[in-house]
Write an enzyme that holds these catalytic residues in place. Sequence first.
Site, PDB file in Angstrom:
ATOM      1  N   LEU A 146      -1.331  -1.803   0.649  1.00  0.00           N
ATOM      2  CA  LEU A 146      -0.020  -2.454   0.677  1.00  0.00           C
ATOM      3  C   LEU A 146       0.293  -2.971   2.077  1.00  0.00           C
ATOM      4  O   LEU A 146      -0.094  -2.347   3.079  1.00  0.00           O
ATOM      5  CB  LEU A 146       1.034  -1.450   0.218  1.00  0.00           C
ATOM      6  CG  LEU A 146       0.817  -0.976  -1.231  1.00  0.00           C
ATOM      7  CD1 LEU A 146       1.593   0.303  -1.512  1.00  0.00           C
ATOM      8  CD2 LEU A 146       1.183  -2.074  -2.221  1.00  0.00           C
ATOM      9  N   ARG A 199      -4.633  -0.555  -4.368  1.00  0.00           N
ATOM     10  CA  ARG A 199      -4.409  -1.730  -3.540  1.00  0.00           C
ATOM     11  C   ARG A 199      -3.851  -1.280  -2.204  1.00  0.00           C
ATOM     12  O   ARG A 199      -3.018  -0.357  -2.157  1.00  0.00           O
ATOM     13  CB  ARG A 199      -3.371  -2.665  -4.178  1.00  0.00           C
ATOM     14  CG  ARG A 199      -3.766  -3.223  -5.504  1.00  0.00           C
ATOM     15  CD  ARG A 199      -4.902  -4.209  -5.425  1.00  0.00           C
ATOM     16  NE  ARG A 199      -4.611  -5.370  -4.604  1.00  0.00           N
ATOM     17  CZ  ARG A 199      -5.526  -6.261  -4.227  1.00  0.00           C
ATOM     18  NH1 ARG A 199      -6.788  -6.097  -4.559  1.00  0.00           N
ATOM     19  NH2 ARG A 199      -5.188  -7.299  -3.498  1.00  0.00           N
ATOM     20  N   GLY A 227      -4.558   7.071 -15.126  1.00  0.00           N
ATOM     21  CA  GLY A 227      -3.158   7.454 -15.281  1.00  0.00           C
ATOM     22  C   GLY A 227      -2.914   8.908 -15.602  1.00  0.00           C
ATOM     23  O   GLY A 227      -1.874   9.259 -16.158  1.00  0.00           O
ATOM     24  N   SER A 228      -3.838   9.804 -15.196  1.00  0.00           N
ATOM     25  CA  SER A 228      -3.594  11.213 -15.528  1.00  0.00           C
ATOM     26  C   SER A 228      -2.454  11.803 -14.686  1.00  0.00           C
ATOM     27  O   SER A 228      -1.715  12.669 -15.160  1.00  0.00           O
ATOM     28  CB  SER A 228      -4.872  12.044 -15.380  1.00  0.00           C
ATOM     29  OG  SER A 228      -5.237  12.195 -14.044  1.00  0.00           O
ATOM     30  N   ASN A 229      -2.292  11.314 -13.471  1.00  0.00           N
ATOM     31  CA  ASN A 229      -1.142  11.787 -12.680  1.00  0.00           C
ATOM     32  C   ASN A 229       0.166  11.258 -13.244  1.00  0.00           C
ATOM     33  O   ASN A 229       1.179  11.975 -13.258  1.00  0.00           O
ATOM     34  CB  ASN A 229      -1.309  11.412 -11.204  1.00  0.00           C
ATOM     35  CG  ASN A 229      -2.197  12.389 -10.470  1.00  0.00           C
ATOM     36  OD1 ASN A 229      -1.813  13.531 -10.249  1.00  0.00           O
ATOM     37  ND2 ASN A 229      -3.403  11.961 -10.131  1.00  0.00           N
ATOM     38  N   GLU A 277      -3.764  18.355  -8.539  1.00  0.00           N
ATOM     39  CA  GLU A 277      -2.932  17.150  -8.379  1.00  0.00           C
ATOM     40  C   GLU A 277      -1.823  17.155  -9.421  1.00  0.00           C
ATOM     41  O   GLU A 277      -0.671  16.812  -9.141  1.00  0.00           O
ATOM     42  CB  GLU A 277      -3.777  15.887  -8.537  1.00  0.00           C
ATOM     43  CG  GLU A 277      -4.791  15.676  -7.444  1.00  0.00           C
ATOM     44  CD  GLU A 277      -5.535  14.356  -7.583  1.00  0.00           C
ATOM     45  OE1 GLU A 277      -4.938  13.351  -8.028  1.00  0.00           O
ATOM     46  OE2 GLU A 277      -6.732  14.316  -7.250  1.00  0.00           O
ATOM     47  N   ASP A 297      -3.413   6.219   3.750  1.00  0.00           N
ATOM     48  CA  ASP A 297      -3.571   7.664   3.540  1.00  0.00           C
ATOM     49  C   ASP A 297      -3.119   8.504   4.742  1.00  0.00           C
ATOM     50  O   ASP A 297      -3.718   9.537   5.064  1.00  0.00           O
ATOM     51  CB  ASP A 297      -5.024   7.998   3.150  1.00  0.00           C
ATOM     52  CG  ASP A 297      -5.421   7.334   1.842  1.00  0.00           C
ATOM     53  OD1 ASP A 297      -4.539   7.135   0.989  1.00  0.00           O
ATOM     54  OD2 ASP A 297      -6.611   7.001   1.684  1.00  0.00           O
ATOM     55  N   HIS A 356      -3.179  11.794  -2.797  1.00  0.00           N
ATOM     56  CA  HIS A 356      -4.523  11.498  -2.295  1.00  0.00           C
ATOM     57  C   HIS A 356      -5.416  12.719  -2.526  1.00  0.00           C
ATOM     58  O   HIS A 356      -5.007  13.852  -2.239  1.00  0.00           O
ATOM     59  CB  HIS A 356      -4.462  11.169  -0.797  1.00  0.00           C
ATOM     60  CG  HIS A 356      -5.805  10.848  -0.231  1.00  0.00           C
ATOM     61  ND1 HIS A 356      -6.418   9.636  -0.467  1.00  0.00           N
ATOM     62  CD2 HIS A 356      -6.669  11.578   0.515  1.00  0.00           C
ATOM     63  CE1 HIS A 356      -7.607   9.639   0.118  1.00  0.00           C
ATOM     64  NE2 HIS A 356      -7.776  10.809   0.722  1.00  0.00           N
ATOM     65  N   ARG A 414      -2.141 -11.430   0.228  1.00  0.00           N
ATOM     66  CA  ARG A 414      -1.676 -10.066  -0.006  1.00  0.00           C
ATOM     67  C   ARG A 414      -0.141  -9.986   0.008  1.00  0.00           C
ATOM     68  O   ARG A 414       0.462  -9.260  -0.775  1.00  0.00           O
ATOM     69  CB  ARG A 414      -2.269  -9.172   1.091  1.00  0.00           C
ATOM     70  CG  ARG A 414      -2.463  -7.745   0.684  1.00  0.00           C
ATOM     71  CD  ARG A 414      -3.122  -6.956   1.807  1.00  0.00           C
ATOM     72  NE  ARG A 414      -4.575  -6.957   1.750  1.00  0.00           N
ATOM     73  CZ  ARG A 414      -5.317  -6.262   0.892  1.00  0.00           C
ATOM     74  NH1 ARG A 414      -4.757  -5.504  -0.007  1.00  0.00           N
ATOM     75  NH2 ARG A 414      -6.625  -6.310   0.935  1.00  0.00           N
TER      76      ARG A 414
END
Length: 205
Positions: A86, A84, A11-13, A167, A138, A102, A58
């Site tokens: 999507l 995950r 969770g640093s972003n 980032e 991506d 990314h 999914r």
Amino acid sequence: MSVVVLISGRGSNLRALVEAGLPVAAVISNQASAAGLAYARERGLGTAVVGHAGYARRDAFDDALAAEIDRFRPRLVALAGFMRILTPAFVRRYEGRLLNIHPSLLPAFPGLHTHARALAAGVKVHGATVHFVTPELDHGPIVIQAAVPVLPGDAEDALAARVLAQEHRIYPQAVRWFLDGRLVLETGVVRVADPDARQSVLATE
Ligand code: GRF
């Protein structure tokens, strides 16, 4: 005008977005043990866990995830280390308001282990990309990129840390542009409606 952030781990972003003063309403994780969730609770943000193990399919997981997201009525959904894949239906539901970060200069190195792959390829410049999410992993219209040098003798960790620092600069910038209504999508290409943006869509160290 709020943002829901989806995470799976550190969770640093997420932290960079919150510390930049962006209106993060809630953090949702598919992992109950994600360190970023503990941070979100400390900050008094809304949190939710949608554990993917509880869903055989999914699309059922994605429906449950969307139900949690929609409780917060966000303007933007920001993927920040959400591990995950999507479904196309989920991506369509949030089309034009779903961003991802990314750790490579896309379209180079989509997928996992980007720093090791960059070192193995011998590229001299590496970096990170914020992009709108499309059903293809991506891919999707690029909002902002940051480039860093690959230095002789770099280890994967050192390169990852150099990229991560960037980032933390570009994701808040991209989210702010989005919330300010400055991101214009034209035939699959993002234009930043900002007189100063010509310089800043490519951030360098
Ligand atoms: C970051 O490198 C991000 O680019 C990638 O996953 C990592 C998440 O790190 N998608 P953190 O959880 O934000 O610290």
